[in-house]
Design an enzyme around this catalytic site. Structure first.
Site, PDB file in Angstrom:
ATOM      1  N   ASP A  24      31.326   7.209  32.631  1.00 49.35           N
ATOM      2  CA  ASP A  24      31.152   5.729  31.870  1.00 49.35           C
ATOM      3  C   ASP A  24      32.339   4.544  32.824  1.00 49.35           C
ATOM      4  OD1 ASP A  24      30.228   3.624  30.475  1.00 49.35           O
ATOM      5  OD2 ASP A  24      29.778   5.504  29.112  1.00 49.35           O
ATOM      6  N   SER A  75      25.453   0.461  28.401  1.00 46.82           N
ATOM      7  CA  SER A  75      25.619   2.667  28.067  1.00 46.82           C
ATOM      8  C   SER A  75      24.450   2.835  28.088  1.00 46.82           C
ATOM      9  CB  SER A  75      26.704   2.728  27.320  1.00 46.82           C
ATOM     10  OG  SER A  75      28.152   2.769  28.517  1.00 46.82           O
ATOM     11  N   ASP A 167      30.813  -8.708  27.500  1.00 46.14           N
ATOM     12  CA  ASP A 167      30.334  -9.156  28.543  1.00 46.14           C
ATOM     13  C   ASP A 167      29.868 -10.459  29.645  1.00 46.14           C
ATOM     14  OD1 ASP A 167      28.907  -6.786  27.398  1.00 46.14           O
ATOM     15  OD2 ASP A 167      28.027  -7.227  26.016  1.00 46.14           O
ATOM     16  N   ARG A 281      20.481  -4.586  20.293  1.00 50.37           N
ATOM     17  CA  ARG A 281      20.794  -3.154  20.562  1.00 50.37           C
ATOM     18  C   ARG A 281      21.572  -2.412  19.495  1.00 50.37           C
ATOM     19  NH1 ARG A 281      26.114  -1.181  25.538  1.00 50.37           N
ATOM     20  NH2 ARG A 281      26.236   0.420  24.364  1.00 50.37           N
ATOM     21  N   LYS A 357      31.643   7.670  23.237  1.00 50.02           N
ATOM     22  CA  LYS A 357      30.637   7.628  23.693  1.00 50.02           C
ATOM     23  C   LYS A 357      29.870   8.947  23.028  1.00 50.02           C
ATOM     24  CE  LYS A 357      31.252   4.243  26.346  1.00 50.02           C
ATOM     25  NZ  LYS A 357      30.117   3.134  27.173  1.00 50.02           N
ATOM     26  N   ASP A 425      34.835   2.498  31.479  1.00 54.12           N
ATOM     27  CA  ASP A 425      34.251   1.573  30.808  1.00 54.12           C
ATOM     28  C   ASP A 425      34.640   1.088  29.356  1.00 54.12           C
ATOM     29  OD1 ASP A 425      31.966   0.042  30.067  1.00 54.12           O
ATOM     30  OD2 ASP A 425      31.413   1.307  28.107  1.00 54.12           O
ATOM     31  N   HIS A 429      37.047  -2.664  29.588  1.00 52.98           N
ATOM     32  CA  HIS A 429      36.657  -3.839  28.819  1.00 52.98           C
ATOM     33  C   HIS A 429      38.192  -4.837  28.578  1.00 52.98           C
ATOM     34  CE1 HIS A 429      32.484  -3.304  28.842  1.00 52.98           C
ATOM     35  NE2 HIS A 429      32.354  -2.302  28.485  1.00 52.98           N
ATOM     36  N   ASP A 466      26.581   5.346  34.323  1.00 53.78           N
ATOM     37  CA  ASP A 466      25.471   4.534  33.357  1.00 53.78           C
ATOM     38  C   ASP A 466      25.745   3.635  33.984  1.00 53.78           C
ATOM     39  OD1 ASP A 466      27.943   4.331  32.245  1.00 53.78           O
ATOM     40  OD2 ASP A 466      27.205   4.307  30.494  1.00 53.78           O
ATOM     41  N   HIS A 467      26.716   2.952  34.327  1.00 56.72           N
ATOM     42  CA  HIS A 467      26.412   1.106  34.781  1.00 56.72           C
ATOM     43  C   HIS A 467      28.655   1.299  35.588  1.00 56.72           C
ATOM     44  CE1 HIS A 467      29.298   0.561  32.138  1.00 56.72           C
ATOM     45  NE2 HIS A 467      28.251   0.939  30.374  1.00 56.72           N
ATOM     46  N   HIS A 497      30.733  -5.889  32.000  1.00 56.37           N
ATOM     47  CA  HIS A 497      30.405  -4.474  33.454  1.00 56.37           C
ATOM     48  C   HIS A 497      30.229  -5.174  34.751  1.00 56.37           C
ATOM     49  CE1 HIS A 497      28.223  -2.071  29.214  1.00 56.37           C
ATOM     50  NE2 HIS A 497      29.481  -1.395  29.820  1.00 56.37           N
TER      51      HIS A 497
END
Length: 552
Positions: A24, A75, A167, A281, A357, A425, A429, A466-467, A497
Site C-alpha cells: 500500500d 486505497s 490528501d 468515501r 487496511k 501509505d 501520511h 493500490d496507489h 498520495h
C-alpha cells in the site's frame, strides 16, 4: 450469483498458492528528492525488480474511475479496481455528475432534508472533510449544496469542517478556510445564516475507520452535536491558535474547535435539524453514521442524547447493510468481483491485513460489500493495529501479517492469498521522512521472508500497490519541479498520495517459459484480477481488463 470460471487447459497453475501482495502506497517516484521508496535500503524489492517480470501500472485518475488524471488514487478505489477487475465510475465522479445534472437535488432524500428544516425551523448541518483532495470529499460539492439549500429556502446552515492536511498540503487549512469564509459572506449578503460551526483535524476527531479508535468519533460527536470543545470566534482564529500553542502540528492532527458567540456555540445539532455527511468515501464515514443511526444498543461510547434529525450520507457507504438509511447519490453497482468468481470456482482464499487496511482486502476488494461469498472457502484475518501515531511504530504489523501468511502458504489450505502491507501509505501520511524510510525497509524484510516460503511451496507471488504515497514525500514546485522549502530550508513534507505508477512484479520460481518475461505495459491496477485468475489456472471473465501476462 456468478458461474464458475472456465479452467485454462493450457495452464494448470502452480503447485503452491498464488499470493497477491499489495504494498500500500508504494509507487515509482517522479522526483529523486523525496522518493522514500527509492531512498530506502530494500534489497528484496530490488532483486525482484531486477530478476523477475516487472511492469508499471496506473493507479490514479481515470484508471481507477476518478474524474480526471489530475485526481490521485486512493486505497478505496484502488482496492475496488483490483478486486473487481474493471473500472467503475467512483465517488467523486458520481457526485460531480449528480450535481451537474441536478439529480441530487431532485431526489427524495434532498427534498426530505430541506423540507424537514423548513417545517421545523431548524438548521441544516454539513459535516465532512474540508478540502479539494477529492479522495473523501471536495469542497466544491459542499458549496453546490449550500447554494441549492439557499435557493430551496433554507435560512440557516452550519458547516462542521474536518481539516485535511493528508490528501492536500499538510498545513494548507487556511487556504480553504479563508476563501470559504469570504464566499460565505457573499452568500449571506441577503440575510441568510450559513456559517462554520465546528471542526478539527481529521485524525483527531470524527474520521476513524475499522473500529480502530472510537475515541476520535466520540470527540467529534461532542464537538459537532453538543458544541463541547475550546471556543473561538472563528475558524481562522482556531487554526492559528492551535498552531502557535502546538508548534509543528499539522492539519490532520489539529485539536477540536467550536465557534461561539457570547460564550455559546453557534451550531449544536438539535431535534428537528437535518444533517448531511458530505464525504463520499465510505470507510471513514461509517462510524459517525452509526452514532447517528444506531438505536439503544449502540455501545461504542456514551452519546448522552441522540438528536432526532433527518440524517443522510453523500453516498451509501455499505451496500450490504444499506448504511446509511438515506443518501444523496447512488454508488456504483460493483458486481461480479474476483472474490465472487473464485468462491464460485471452489478456490480456497485467505485475505489478511492489520486493522488499518483489513477492510480494504475484504470490504473494498469485494466491491464495497461486507461478509464473505462462501464461509467454507474464505478466511478473513485481521491483525489488530496499534492505536498510536504511525511514525512511532513505522513497521506497523507487517511482520505479524507475514508470520500468519508464512504458516498459511505451506499449509495446503489455500489456493489464493491476498494481503496488504499498510506501511507505505499510513506512515507516508505522517509526512515524517525518516519514519517512511524505516517503514519501507521493514516491509522489505517481509518480502524476503515471503519469497522463501513461496519458492518452497512452489507458488507464485504477485507484488503491486493500490496507489503511490511513500514515493513522493516532498512538495515540489509545479513548474520547476524543485523541492518546496520551509523558512529554515528544510523540505515541505507531502502527506498525500501521489500520481505515480505502481509496480507489478511476478515472482514465479517454477517458471518454464509458459509466458513471456516481458509483461504488458500501459495497463491499470484493475488488470491484477485477470492476472491472478490466470495464474490460478482459469480464464478471466471476458469483460475483465486484460492480464499483464503475455502467454506463449
Amino acid at each position: 450469483m456468478v458461474k464458475a470460471l472456465e479452467k485454462n487447459s493450457k495452464w494448470q497453475g502452480r503447485k503452491g498458492p498464488v499470493v497477491l501482495v499489495i504494498m500500500d502506497g508504494v509507487g515509482y517516484g517522479k522526483y529523486s528528492e523525496g522518493d522514500a521508496v527509492a531512498d530506502a535500503h530494500m534489497e528484496a524489492l530490488a532483486d525482484f525488480q531486477k530478476n523477475w517480470p516487472t511492469t508499471r501500472l496506473k493507479a490514479h485518475g481515470t484508471a481507477v474511475g476518478l474524474p480526471s488524471d489530475e485526481d490521485m488514487g486512493n486505497s478505496e478505489v484502488g482496492h475496488n479496481a483490483i478486486g473487481c477487475g474493471r473500472v467503475f465510475s467512483q465517488g467523486a465522479k458520481l457526485v460531480s455528475s449528480s450535481l451537474e445534472t441536478g439529480a441530487m437535488f431532485s431526489g427524495d432524500t434532498w427534498k426530505k432534508l430541506v423540507g424537514n428544516v423548513k417545517k421545523t425551523g431548524g438548521k441544516m448541518h454539513f459535516i465532512g472533510l474540508f478540502s479539494d483532495g477529492n479522495v473523501h470529499s471536495h469542497i466544491d460539492h459542499l458549496k453546490a449544496m449550500l447554494v441549492q439549500a439557499k435557493k430551496d429556502g433554507v435560512k440557516s446552515a452550519r458547516i462542521h469542517a474536518l481539516l485535511d492536511g493528508r490528501d492536500v498540503g499538510e498545513t494548507s487549512a487556511l487556504d480553504y478556510i479563508d476563501p470559504f469564509e469570504a464566499w460565505l459572506k457573499e452568500l449571506n449578503a441577503d440575510g441568510s445564516d450559513f456559517r462554520i460551526a465546528s471542526g478539527g483535524g481529521r485524525m483527531f476527531i470524527t474520521m476513524d475507520r475499522y473500529n480502530a479508535d472510537w475515541s476520535m468519533v466520540e470527540r467529534g460527536w461532542n464537538v459537532h452535536v453538543f458544541g463541547k470543545g475550546r471556543l473561538f470566534a472563528n475558524a481562522h482564529e482556531a487554526i492559528e491558535t492551535w498552531r502557535k500553542e502546538i508548534p509543528g502540528i499539522i492539519d490532520q492532527d489539529l485539536k477540536e474547535f467550536v465557534i461561539a458567540e457570547n460564550g455559546k456555540p453557534i451550531g449544536t445539532i438539535e431535534d428537528g435539524d437535518s444533517v448531511v455527511y458530505f464525504n463520499f468515501r465510505g470507510d471513514r464515514a461509517l462510524e459517525l453514521t452509526a452514532a447517528f443511526e444506531t438505536g439503544a444498543d449502540f455501545d461504542k461510547f456514551d452519546r448522552v442524547r441522540v438528536p432526532a434529525v433527518e440524517y443522510a450520507g453523500m453516498m451509501e457507504y455499505d451496500g450490504d447493510l444499506h448504511i446509511p438509511a438515506q443518501y444523496l447519490v447512488t454508488p456504483p453497482a460493483i458486481d461480479r468481483t474476483m472474490g465472487e468468481y473464485l468462491a464460485a470456482s471452489g478456490v480456497r482464499t485467505l485475505a489478511i491485513s492489520e486493522t488499518q487496511k483489513y477492510g480494504h482486502v475484504t470490504y473494498f476488494f469485494n466491491g464495497n460489500k461486507l461478509g464473505k461469498f462462501d464461509e467454507k472457502l474464505e478466511d478473513y484475518v485481521e491483525i489488530k493495529s496499534d492505536v498510536l501515531p504511525f511514525e512511532q511504530r513505522p513497521w506497523m504489523k507487517c511482520a505479524e501479517i507475514t508470520d500468519y501468511v508464512l504458516e498459511a502458504i505451506p499449509s495446503g489450505k489455500y489456493d489464493y492469498i491476498r494481503l496488504n502491507f499498510p506501511n507505505g501509505d499510513m506512515v507516508g501520511h505522517t509526512g515524517i521522512y525518516e519514519a517512511v524510510l524505516c517503514s519501507m525497509e521493514a516491509m522489505d524484510l517481509q518480502l524476503a521472508r515471503l519469497k522463501k516460503a513461496v519458492a518452497a511451496a512452489g507458488g507464485v507471488m504477485v507484488m503491486s500497490a493500490d496507489h503511490g504515497n511513500a514515493d513522493d514525500m516532498f512538495e515540489h514546485e509545479k513548474k520547476s519541479g524543485a523541492v518546496s522549502r520551509k523558512e529554515d530550508g528544510s523540505p515541505k513534507a507531502k502527506t498525500s498520495h501521489s500520481l505515480n505508477p505502481v509496480p507489478c512484479i511476478v515472482y514465479d520460481p517454477a517458471f518454464k517459459g509458459e509466458y513471456k518475461k516481458e509483461l504488458k505495459e500501459g495497463l491499470g491496477i484493475s488488470s491484477l484480477a485477470a492476472t491472478c485468475i490466470e495464474l490460478l489456472g482459469y480464464k478471466a471473465p471476458e469483460d475483465y481488463d486484460v492480464s499483464v501476462l503475455n502467454w506463449n
